[in-house]
Design a protein around this motif. Structure first.
Motif, short mmCIF file in Angstrom:
data_model
loop_
_atom_site.label_atom_id
_atom_site.label_comp_id
_atom_site.label_asym_id
_atom_site.label_seq_id
_atom_site.Cartn_x
_atom_site.Cartn_y
_atom_site.Cartn_z
N VAL A 162 0.86 -1.18 0.00
CA VAL A 162 0.00 0.00 0.00
C VAL A 162 0.90 1.23 0.00
O VAL A 162 1.73 1.41 0.90
CB VAL A 162 -0.92 0.02 1.25
CG1 VAL A 162 -1.89 1.18 1.18
CG2 VAL A 162 -1.67 -1.30 1.39
N LYS B 34 1.24 5.25 0.26
CA LYS B 34 0.45 6.29 0.92
C LYS B 34 1.12 7.65 0.82
O LYS B 34 2.35 7.75 0.96
CB LYS B 34 0.26 5.96 2.42
CG LYS B 34 -0.56 4.72 2.67
CD LYS B 34 -0.82 4.49 4.15
CE LYS B 34 -1.78 3.34 4.35
NZ LYS B 34 -2.12 3.11 5.77
N GLN C 186 -15.48 0.20 6.26
CA GLN C 186 -15.34 1.27 5.26
C GLN C 186 -15.97 0.83 3.95
O GLN C 186 -15.98 -0.35 3.63
CB GLN C 186 -13.89 1.68 4.99
CG GLN C 186 -12.84 1.27 6.00
CD GLN C 186 -13.04 1.90 7.35
OE1 GLN C 186 -13.44 3.05 7.46
NE2 GLN C 186 -12.79 1.14 8.41
P1 ADP Z 1 -6.89 7.69 5.43
O1 ADP Z 1 -5.89 8.60 6.05
O2 ADP Z 1 -7.37 8.13 4.12
O3 ADP Z 1 -7.98 7.25 6.37
P2 ADP Z 1 -5.71 5.06 5.85
O4 ADP Z 1 -4.24 4.92 5.96
O5 ADP Z 1 -6.50 4.92 7.11
O6 ADP Z 1 -6.05 6.39 5.07
O7 ADP Z 1 -6.25 3.99 4.81
C1 ADP Z 1 -7.61 3.96 4.38
C2 ADP Z 1 -8.10 2.51 4.33
O8 ADP Z 1 -7.25 1.76 3.46
C3 ADP Z 1 -8.02 1.78 5.65
O9 ADP Z 1 -9.16 2.01 6.43
C4 ADP Z 1 -7.90 0.35 5.20
O10 ADP Z 1 -9.18 -0.16 4.86
C5 ADP Z 1 -7.07 0.45 3.97
N1 ADP Z 1 -5.63 0.26 4.30
C6 ADP Z 1 -4.75 1.20 4.67
N2 ADP Z 1 -3.53 0.70 4.91
C7 ADP Z 1 -3.62 -0.64 4.68
C8 ADP Z 1 -2.71 -1.74 4.75
N3 ADP Z 1 -1.44 -1.57 5.09
N4 ADP Z 1 -3.18 -2.97 4.45
C9 ADP Z 1 -4.47 -3.16 4.09
N5 ADP Z 1 -5.39 -2.18 4.00
C10 ADP Z 1 -4.97 -0.92 4.30
#
Ligand code: ADP
Length: 441
Positions: free
Chosen positions: A169, A171, A239
């Motif tokens: 993932v 980010k 979500q």
């Molecule tokens: P935001 O800041 O937009 O909330 P997040 O980092 O919480 O971003 O990621 C949004 C969603 O993406 C999470 O709620 C999860 O469902 C998914 N996600 C994020 N990181 C991971 C990961 N390392 N593995 C699997 N799913 C992930």
């Protein structure tokens, strides 16, 4: 008397903050003025909690149309990226806090230097602003996090994906929300391409292992400058398209071990990072190859959080009231639930704005489900936009109550968004035979 930072109350870390007390003007009855930076629904709902406490919530909003600006008479119009606006807003506030984490650190440092009581302190907030800083700090204090790496070159992303089973993932380190700035990657080529595209646009990046989690949880806690902590029951968050949709409080069938671990983790993080106010620790519950379950930390939010909206109708003290108490260094309120189950469902804007007005939708909802609590944010409708949420409480801890409560939350939130009853309910005829049926009795 209200306890204020730096007033010789022996308030632990509070003494490290330059007191704003000398400048705080209080409201006309001598009650605290809390400043919240942000025009969103979190500030709007904090105002709802400030009223019965006799406090004044001042908001810094970009326009008088914004969600929070509609709810309080004490609105300062301005930008959270402008020091002059921030100073004008903060003057006279007992504490300044946030409904989002986007205020630049340099400006927060200026506010603190001029004696403003910023809670949570910028040094803590930093970990909710930058996902790489957060990951590094959590790893340093021994909190479980997925393997991660900084991405300053597309090859960093490609290497990471190759080393972690072809999935990962990517980010954006800063500024992401509701899944924006999160890219699920499959394969080295995709990793390289997406990273290159984002880096070209100047987006600072990190990458982490994709976790094939069983469910997502949130541990919501509050901490005061004095160091008092309080925890609400751990909840499950669901979500849709990266946006929080449903929250189940408490998370069903969570093992005692994981519940204890989640609470301990959240309190440890709050203490180690010096967080004040509400802290949401978003967690992944995963199942290891040997069948055992474990937790990994995904995200931190240092403010009231979507995973805590259920507390408005399901707990003795809501997260909004607790945030106010915490940033003012007041004793924290009881976090006990008042019912065995609360389900929150967000009202997310439909693809097309329904012809039926929201007013009429609320009217029909009230007629069908009088026990559903509606919280609307005063926003115009747009696809996917968080327009409000509903809270539905269940009076018993059994499976039947769970299923009914969940079905009502789903029907109600979908109805408010789309003006369609997903079960085919007709206000005159009821639901088709065999479908969910519950009238407004
Ligand atoms: P935001 O800041 O937009 O909330 P997040 O980092 O919480 O971003 O990621 C949004 C969603 O993406 C999470 O709620 C999860 O469902 C998914 N996600 C994020 N990181 C991971 C990961 N390392 N593995 C699997 N799913 C992930």
């Amino acid at each position: 008397m209200t306890l204020r930072n730096g007033q010789g109350q022996g308030h632990g870390e509070a003494g490290q903050q330059p007191p704003a007390g000398g400048q705080a003007e209080r409201n006309s009855l001598g009650m605290p003025v809390v400043g919240m930076i942000g025009g969103g629904q979190l500030a709007r709902m904090t105002q709802e909690a400030a009223l019965p406490l006799g406090q004044t919530l001042r908001v810094l909003a970009a326009s008088s149309e914004e969600s929070s600006a509609q709810s309080t008479p004490d609105v300062v119009l301005g930008s959270f990226e402008d020091l002059g606006d921030l100073q004008r807003f903060a003057a006279g506030c007992d504490a300044v806090t946030f409904d989002h984490e986007h205020v630049p650190q340099e400006l927060l440092a200026e506010l603190v230097a001029s004696g403003v009581n910023v809670q949570p302190p910028p040094s803590a907030l930093l970990h909710a602003q930058d996902k790489l800083v957060m990951r590094e700090r959590l790893a340093a204090i021994g909190a479980p996090v997925p393997p991660y790496a900084e991405v300053s070159d597309p090859e960093d992303a490609a290497r990471f994906v190759a080393a972690h089973g072809d999935t990962a993932v990517l980010k954006a380190r800063r500024g992401g929300y509701d899944g924006k700035g999160v890219w699920m990657l499959t394969g080295v080529e995709e990793a390289r391409a997406v990273a290159a595209e984002q880096l070209e646009q100047g987006v600072p990046l990190m990458i982490e292992q994709r976790v094939f989690w069983e469910r997502e949880l949130s541990a919501l806690v509050a901490r005061s400058p004095f160091g008092q902590g309080a925890v609400w029951p751990v909840v499950e968050t669901i979500q849709r398209g990266g946006i929080c949709h449903t929250v189940i409080a408490p998370a069903q069938d969570l093992s005692e071990e994981l519940r204890t671990q989640a609470h301990a983790l959240a309190l440890t993080i709050a203490g180690e990072l010096g967080v004040t106010g509400v802290l949401a620790v978003e967690l992944f519950e995963f199942r290891a190859a040997d069948g055992s379950t474990g937790l990994l930390v995904n995200e931190l939010a240092m403010r009231p959080h979507n995973s805590g909206h259920w507390t408005q109708d399901g707990a003795i003290t809501s997260q909004f009231e607790q945030h106010l108490r915490a940033v003012l260094d007041l004793p924290l309120g009881s976090t006990l639930p008042v019912v065995p189950l609360t389900i929150m469902a967000n009202v997310l804007g439909a693809e097309y704005t329904p012809e039926m007005s929201m007013d009429e939708r609320v009217h029909h909802l009230g007629a069908r489900f009088p026990h559903v609590k509606v919280h609307l944010y005063g926003k115009s409708e747009r696809p996917g936009r968080k327009l409000g949420h509903v809270n539905v409480v269940g009076s018993a801890p059994d499976q039947e109550t769970f299923e009914e409560t969940r079905a009502v939350a789903e029907l109600a939130s979908n109805w408010l968004a789309t003006a369609q009853w997903a079960d085919g309910w007709d206000p005159h005829e009821g639901a088709p035979v065999g479908q969910f049926r519950r009238g407004g009795d």
